[in-house]
Design an enzyme around this catalytic site. Structure first.
Site, PDB file in Angstrom:
ATOM      1  N   TYR A 123     -15.911   5.172   9.999  1.00 27.17           N
ATOM      2  CA  TYR A 123     -14.897   5.629  10.947  1.00 27.17           C
ATOM      3  C   TYR A 123     -13.634   6.115  10.245  1.00 27.17           C
ATOM      4  O   TYR A 123     -12.661   6.456  10.906  1.00 27.17           O
ATOM      5  CB  TYR A 123     -14.508   4.499  11.905  1.00 27.17           C
ATOM      6  CG  TYR A 123     -15.516   4.225  12.995  1.00 27.17           C
ATOM      7  CD1 TYR A 123     -16.879   4.264  12.749  1.00 27.17           C
ATOM      8  CD2 TYR A 123     -15.101   3.918  14.290  1.00 27.17           C
ATOM      9  CE1 TYR A 123     -17.808   3.994  13.744  1.00 27.17           C
ATOM     10  CE2 TYR A 123     -16.019   3.652  15.289  1.00 27.17           C
ATOM     11  CZ  TYR A 123     -17.361   3.692  15.006  1.00 27.17           C
ATOM     12  OH  TYR A 123     -18.266   3.425  16.004  1.00 27.17           O
ATOM     13  N   LYS A 190     -24.852  -5.222   5.914  1.00 28.31           N
ATOM     14  CA  LYS A 190     -26.204  -4.752   5.598  1.00 28.31           C
ATOM     15  C   LYS A 190     -26.239  -4.592   4.073  1.00 28.31           C
ATOM     16  O   LYS A 190     -26.537  -3.514   3.538  1.00 28.31           O
ATOM     17  CB  LYS A 190     -26.461  -3.426   6.335  1.00 28.31           C
ATOM     18  CG  LYS A 190     -27.879  -2.914   6.242  1.00 28.31           C
ATOM     19  CD  LYS A 190     -28.842  -3.592   7.194  1.00 28.31           C
ATOM     20  CE  LYS A 190     -30.256  -3.104   6.980  1.00 28.31           C
ATOM     21  NZ  LYS A 190     -31.264  -3.818   7.761  1.00 28.31           N
ATOM     22  N   ASP A 223     -28.851  -6.431  11.595  1.00 29.79           N
ATOM     23  CA  ASP A 223     -29.979  -6.330  12.541  1.00 29.79           C
ATOM     24  C   ASP A 223     -30.396  -7.716  13.031  1.00 29.79           C
ATOM     25  O   ASP A 223     -30.612  -7.945  14.227  1.00 29.79           O
ATOM     26  CB  ASP A 223     -31.160  -5.546  11.954  1.00 29.79           C
ATOM     27  CG  ASP A 223     -31.354  -5.746  10.470  1.00 29.79           C
ATOM     28  OD1 ASP A 223     -30.520  -6.423   9.850  1.00 29.79           O
ATOM     29  OD2 ASP A 223     -32.355  -5.249   9.932  1.00 29.79           O
ATOM     30  N   ASP A 247     -17.868  -2.224  16.143  1.00 27.85           N
ATOM     31  CA  ASP A 247     -17.827  -1.450  17.383  1.00 27.85           C
ATOM     32  C   ASP A 247     -19.066  -1.750  18.225  1.00 27.85           C
ATOM     33  O   ASP A 247     -18.984  -2.040  19.426  1.00 27.85           O
ATOM     34  CB  ASP A 247     -17.767   0.046  17.018  1.00 27.85           C
ATOM     35  CG  ASP A 247     -17.440   0.924  18.210  1.00 27.85           C
ATOM     36  OD1 ASP A 247     -17.147   0.381  19.288  1.00 27.85           O
ATOM     37  OD2 ASP A 247     -17.480   2.158  18.064  1.00 27.85           O
TER      38      ASP A 247
END
Ligand code: NAD
Length: 359
Positions: A123, A190, A223, A247
């Site tokens: 972002y 991740k 995940d 987000d």
């Protein structure tokens, strides 16, 4: 009297803003609203969707509350919301997600706090359009540095995650946990795939955690975190995440407590704080006096706490909880079915809350 910057926003923004200022004023706290418009209409009139006057007002008043602002998809000006957070260095996005009794939801007793890094990651706004000079240069550089090919017809978004940015957001999460008697901070990443960006986020999280031995620390891969939050949300407490995951998980957590209509938020920096709901401008409902104002009102509760007005915050929170529990004066999204004819209007919710506080 508090002078607070008030950004009504667009879409459903102005109507939920009006409902929110009414309940905030009904707490008995006096506000001097410094009204500043931003967004598409302002872009058409002033050539900039976020004119300097808006930023200057927030810098001066230190506190702002805003309605959502529409961002054109794919083309047009960049997100005003992202620009606001970056320009004022509002590095922390704080989004508590707490169940209210009576809210229509598949889960009970949810009590999660999402701490989202607000300035870095995908972002950051460092993007290169397909076929642009910048894209070609990056493709050539990557080829030279790593002998890896990026297809020539690619667009590119850069994902920067720094030690500085991670240290301060993780510290914010731990400080919040300490100040609010929370038991655990979970760092979400991740790092198994993005070893140098998410890997850094994880490494710095582990370092910072050592300064807070009184609070449990763990990490989870994003995940897996999604599945865990759906299956056993009660295991989690404060989550700290890079911008994009934060987000997405904010909306997931909003779903756990009954939807976006109930999810408040704050963007906090060292100098200023801007309070706003998690949801967007829901343009299809614009001007219909129909959508749920509670997320913005609960952002107002967070603002009152930030201002140190604890009694007023408690009183507004209690009135909101009572209206939710009764289930009578709530908007369509909180009724058993979306077409329930007894659904309240946006302004009707404000009236019911004010009646609770003044009776
Ligand atoms: P959205 O949150 O505006 O709406 C998604 C759906 O959620 C709506 O169709 C509606 O069904 C429901 N919803 C949202 N708010 C609600 C409320 N208060 N009461 C009842 N139902 C509600 O998301 P979107 O459609 O993806 O985005 C619309 C615009 O808002 C986009 O331009 C987006 O960029 C912008 N946006 C702004 C902000 C912000 O100002 N901080 C945040 C998110 C999205």
């Amino acid at each position: 009297m508090y002078r607070v910057t008030l950004i009504p926003g667009d879409g459903v923004g102005p109507e939920i803003t009006e409902a929110t200022t009414r309940v905030l004023e009904a707490t008995g706290i006096a506000f001097d609203w410094d009204i500043q418009n931003a967004g598409e209409e302002v872009y058409n009139q002033e050539g900039n969707p976020l004119p300097d006057r808006v930023l200057e007002s927030i810098r001066k008043n230190k506190v702002a509350i805003k309605g959502p602002i529409t961002t054109p998809v794919g083309t047009g000006f960049r997100s005003v919301n992202v620009a606001l957070r970056q320009s004022l260095d509002l590095f922390s996005c704080l989004r508590p997600c707490k169940s209210y009794a009576g809210a229509k939801t598949k889960y009970e007793d949810i009590d999660l706090v999402i701490v989202r890094e607000n300035t870095e990651d995908l972002y950051a706004g460092i993007e290169y359009k397909k076929d642009s000079e910048g894209t070609k240069a990056i493709i050539d550089l990557v080829k030279k540095l790593s002998n890896r090919a990026i297809r020539n017809d690619s667009g590119i978004s850069i994902k920067p995650i720094s030690v500085f940015g991670t240290d301060r957001i993780v510290r914010f999460a731990f400080e919040y946990a300490r100040a609010n008697n929370r038991r655990k901070v979970t760092s979400v990443h991740k790092a198994n795939i993005m070893k140098y960006s998410d890997g850094l986020f994880l490494e710095v999280s582990r370092q910072v955690a050592k300064d807070y031995p009184d609070i449990e620390f763990e990490d989870k891969i994003i995940d897996n975190m999604c599945m865990q939050l759906v299956q056993k949300p009660e295991l989690y407490d404060v989550l700290v995440l890079p911008n994009l995951y934060g987000d997405i998980i904010s909306d997931l957590a909003a779903g756990l407590i009954g939807g976006l209509g109930l999810a408040p938020g704050a963007n906090i920096g060292n100098e200023c704080a801007v309070f706003e709901a998690t949801h967007g401008s829901a343009p299809k409902y614009k001007g219909m006096n129909k959508v749920n104002p509670l997320a913005m009102m609960l952002s107002g509760v967070m603002m009152l706490r930030h201002l140190g007005e604890t009694a007023a915050a408690d009183s507004l929170d209690k009135a909101i909880a009572s209206v939710i529990q009764e289930g009578k004066n709530v908007t369509y999204d909180m009724k058993p079915t979306y077409d329930d004819p007894t659904a309240s209007t946006t302004s009707g919710v404000a009236d019911a809350i004010i009646a609770k506080m003044t009776n």
